[in-house]
Design an enzyme around this catalytic site. Structure first.
Site, short mmCIF file in Angstrom:
data_model
loop_
_atom_site.label_atom_id
_atom_site.label_comp_id
_atom_site.label_asym_id
_atom_site.label_seq_id
_atom_site.Cartn_x
_atom_site.Cartn_y
_atom_site.Cartn_z
N HIS A 1 60.84 39.80 67.86
CA HIS A 1 61.82 40.31 68.81
C HIS A 1 61.56 39.75 70.20
O HIS A 1 62.48 39.25 70.88
CB HIS A 1 61.76 41.85 68.83
CG HIS A 1 62.57 42.49 69.91
ND1 HIS A 1 63.79 43.08 69.68
CD2 HIS A 1 62.32 42.65 71.25
CE1 HIS A 1 64.27 43.56 70.81
NE2 HIS A 1 63.38 43.32 71.77
N GLU A 2 60.31 39.79 70.65
CA GLU A 2 59.99 39.33 71.99
C GLU A 2 60.15 37.81 72.13
O GLU A 2 60.66 37.33 73.15
CB GLU A 2 58.56 39.73 72.37
CG GLU A 2 58.34 41.24 72.46
CD GLU A 2 59.31 41.91 73.42
OE1 GLU A 2 59.74 41.27 74.40
OE2 GLU A 2 59.64 43.09 73.21
N HIS B 1 63.69 36.94 72.69
CA HIS B 1 64.07 37.02 74.09
C HIS B 1 63.73 35.72 74.82
O HIS B 1 64.49 35.23 75.66
CB HIS B 1 63.34 38.17 74.78
CG HIS B 1 63.94 39.52 74.53
ND1 HIS B 1 65.29 39.76 74.64
CD2 HIS B 1 63.36 40.71 74.20
CE1 HIS B 1 65.53 41.04 74.38
NE2 HIS B 1 64.38 41.63 74.10
N GLU C 1 69.23 43.59 73.72
CA GLU C 1 68.31 44.21 72.77
C GLU C 1 68.84 44.10 71.34
O GLU C 1 68.08 43.80 70.42
CB GLU C 1 68.07 45.68 73.14
CG GLU C 1 67.23 45.89 74.38
CD GLU C 1 65.86 45.24 74.27
OE1 GLU C 1 65.22 45.32 73.20
OE2 GLU C 1 65.43 44.63 75.26
#
Length: 282
Positions: free
Chosen positions: A131-132, A135, A207
């Protein structure tokens, strides 16, 4: 709309807020000082915002010898994503959480708390890190880190304006460019709220996108979905002592244990994020 264009709009909006606060505090002279300050802050935010945020949370860099498992997962995901290996940091906090920062994939960092390393399995940790890194690959980190830095500064200046109004720091309306204490108090209340609303507009859509692209990067959805469940419970049991201006950086809102902060959450509801992940086909 490209992230660079969003960044320019964000910088413009937060600069305007700073100038308005400067005008409320010191009239035309205050506006001029605030404008110069905003230019300096914009420059510093672009080049040094990652270092500022990491320092706020006393994040310490860790090498492969210190955290071999963490480095292995980050390196594997970075290779899959086709981005350079980011710097890896550990935050000395028991509450499990994580965030990414940096102005570009070439200057990125990922930070995890000590708590997250203790409670997540390898699959769950991989989901969080995917997930990070999503980003980072999607270039979300520049705009989110700049938002954190400038929104924090706006909140600080607004508090200065509020105390100045309370203790007679404002000039009367008869003075050139002056304003009254009521205007300062209104500005002090509205400016942090406006900064938070800007962050909310930036954060919620990204998100969902990072959840989806992170699940594809990890090759499975259950790791991230299960991790989000655990992190949500932990944030209610032991909310992180985090600055509200940086809440949008974290994978789970670190302030979600506080009832009032839930009204201004920078994250979509965890239940909706988990439902979308479980409905995905990877």
């Amino acid at each position: 709309m490209s992230n660079m264009f969003k960044t320019a709009i964000l910088l413009g909006l937060l600069t305007a807020m700073l100038v308005l606060i400067g005008g409320a505090m010191g009239g035309q002279q205050g506006m001029a000082i605030a404008f110069v300050l905003a230019l300096v802050m914009n420059f510093a935010s672009y080049w040094f915002s990652d270092k500022i945020v990491l320092a706020m949370y006393r994040a310490q860099p860790v090498d492969e010898a210190t955290a071999p498992g963490l480095h292995t997962v980050v390196r594997r995901l970075a290779t899959r994503a086709g981005i350079p290996m980011p710097r890896v940091y550990l935050i000395p906090v028991d509450t499990p959480n994580a965030f990414a920062t940096g102005r570009s994939p070439d200057h990125a960092a990922v930070a995890v708390t000590e708590g997250i390393m203790r409670i997540l399995s390898e699959d769950e940790l991989e989901g969080v890190l995917a997930h990070e890194l999503s980003h980072v690959k999607n270039r979300d980190v520049l705009i989110s880190t700049i938002a954190a830095t400038l929104a924090g500064a706006i909140t600080y200046l607004a508090h200065m304006a509020q105390w100045g109004a309370m203790f007679g720091g404002a000039r009367s309306d008869d003075d050139e460019g002056g304003t009254n204490p009521i205007a300062l108090i209104i500005m002090a209340v509205l400016a942090p709220l406006a900064a938070m609303l800007v962050q909310m507009a930036v954060s919620r859509a990204r998100e969902f996108q990072a959840d989806a692209s992170g699940a594809r990067l990890a090759g499975r959805t259950f790791g991230l979905a299960k991790a989000l469940e655990k992190l949500e419970v932990a944030s209610h049991v032991a909310p992180m002592d985090a600055n509200p201006s940086t809440a949008h950086l974290f994978i789970v809102n670190p302030l979600s244990g506080r009832t009032l902060m839930r009204l201004f959450s920078t994250h979509p509801p965890i239940e909706e994020r988990i439902a979308r992940l479980r409905a995905m086909r990877v």
